[in-house]
Design a protein around this motif. Sequence first.
Motif, mmCIF file in Angstrom:
data_model
loop_
_atom_site.group_PDB
_atom_site.id
_atom_site.type_symbol
_atom_site.label_atom_id
_atom_site.label_comp_id
_atom_site.label_asym_id
_atom_site.label_seq_id
_atom_site.Cartn_x
_atom_site.Cartn_y
_atom_site.Cartn_z
ATOM 1 N N ASP A 141 1.183 -3.888 21.540
ATOM 2 C CA ASP A 141 1.330 -4.052 20.106
ATOM 3 C C ASP A 141 2.641 -3.410 19.664
ATOM 4 O OD1 ASP A 141 0.840 -1.323 20.094
ATOM 5 O OD2 ASP A 141 -1.172 -1.489 19.231
ATOM 6 N N PHE A 142 2.968 -3.530 18.387
ATOM 7 C CA PHE A 142 4.270 -3.054 17.924
ATOM 8 C C PHE A 142 4.413 -1.546 18.126
ATOM 9 C CE2 PHE A 142 7.335 -1.791 14.576
ATOM 10 C CZ PHE A 142 8.411 -2.556 14.995
ATOM 11 N N THR A 143 3.338 -0.811 17.882
ATOM 12 C CA THR A 143 3.380 0.634 18.097
ATOM 13 C C THR A 143 3.662 0.952 19.557
ATOM 14 O OG1 THR A 143 1.857 1.039 16.265
ATOM 15 C CG2 THR A 143 2.093 2.786 17.903
ATOM 16 N N GLY A 144 3.052 0.184 20.442
ATOM 17 C CA GLY A 144 3.287 0.378 21.865
ATOM 18 C C GLY A 144 4.722 0.107 22.255
ATOM 19 N N TRP A 145 5.332 -0.913 21.639
ATOM 20 C CA TRP A 145 6.734 -1.207 21.928
ATOM 21 C C TRP A 145 7.644 -0.103 21.400
ATOM 22 C CZ3 TRP A 145 8.805 -3.909 25.464
ATOM 23 C CH2 TRP A 145 8.163 -5.040 25.978
ATOM 24 N N CYS A 146 7.333 0.399 20.230
ATOM 25 C CA CYS A 146 8.135 1.500 19.692
ATOM 26 C C CYS A 146 8.049 2.721 20.601
ATOM 27 C CB CYS A 146 7.656 1.863 18.282
ATOM 28 S SG CYS A 146 8.037 0.619 17.034
ATOM 29 N N ARG A 147 6.868 2.960 21.125
ATOM 30 C CA ARG A 147 6.687 4.100 22.022
ATOM 31 C C ARG A 147 7.468 3.893 23.320
ATOM 32 N NH1 ARG A 147 1.575 3.693 22.498
ATOM 33 N NH2 ARG A 147 1.147 4.912 20.611
ATOM 34 N N SER A 150 11.169 4.413 22.697
ATOM 35 C CA SER A 150 11.465 5.840 22.529
ATOM 36 C C SER A 150 11.471 6.571 23.860
ATOM 37 C CB SER A 150 10.438 6.476 21.592
ATOM 38 O OG SER A 150 10.602 6.012 20.271
ATOM 39 N N PRO A 161 7.939 -4.034 11.787
ATOM 40 C CA PRO A 161 6.896 -4.888 12.365
ATOM 41 C C PRO A 161 6.957 -6.302 11.801
ATOM 42 C CG PRO A 161 5.968 -3.398 10.741
ATOM 43 C CD PRO A 161 7.384 -2.984 10.918
ATOM 44 N N ASP A 165 0.816 -9.660 16.350
ATOM 45 C CA ASP A 165 0.162 -8.410 16.726
ATOM 46 C C ASP A 165 0.598 -7.943 18.105
ATOM 47 O OD1 ASP A 165 -1.225 -8.320 14.341
ATOM 48 O OD2 ASP A 165 -2.971 -9.379 15.139
#
Length: 243
Positions: A141-147, A150, A161, A165
């Motif tokens: 998900d987008f949060t996972g890609w941001c992580r 980083s 975003p 999803d």
Amino acid sequence: MLLSELTAFLAAFFNTAAYPPDEQGGIYSRPHPENYSIHRLGLALEPGPDFADWLSDNPINTLWLHRPWQLDPTALPTGVTVLFHHLPFDEHLTIGYNRPLADVLGLTWTDTTVPEILGTKQSPGFPVRPIGMIGPVPALDFTGWCRRISEHFGGYDEARPGTHDRPERLAVVGAMNDALVREAADRGAGLYLTGQYRKGAQKAVDETGMAVIAIGHRRSEEWGLRMLEKELRNQGLVARIKP
């Protein structure tokens, strides 16, 4: 490794034959013949205010710079050869079509399968060069890609975003404009990874629902420098990188 061997390796690695002579890079200054041995190679994006101190603390006889334009020759120890690659480094080891980045992001790259090209550029009389790559990626998900970004790059400049999803395809492009964002969306990408967020592409982002992560120009260069150090160490060179 001899200087002649290093220059040949870097020319092949960066495919400098695809660039006009004034953009190919290579030897910036050479006090020694090409058959002299490199015992320690220093790497830096550009000379800075503490450059002389770094050179004093890290004895080298060869130096590679991404941007040598502000180099003060008097800051160099006697006998240091300087090499440089500007545009070829940007296109091969920052945000664009490059294998180390594909491996980090999970884009398929094997001896028989490579990511699709997204966008091209060409200098008159020279081969076409890819601007970016696109292909399937692991389900995050987008949060996972941001992580993930980083973890590998130490952060990012912007993250917006989109409507997907869990994007099934990722576009990694060394530019951001209306046409490239729309092409990425038409070819199934739900996430657009680039260096800098460009406001001129905002309408395309809004209308396609594209998610965008802009890593940042400097941050992507620093990552590329670490990849270059790794590659040169694999070639048997003792490389010292300037943070």
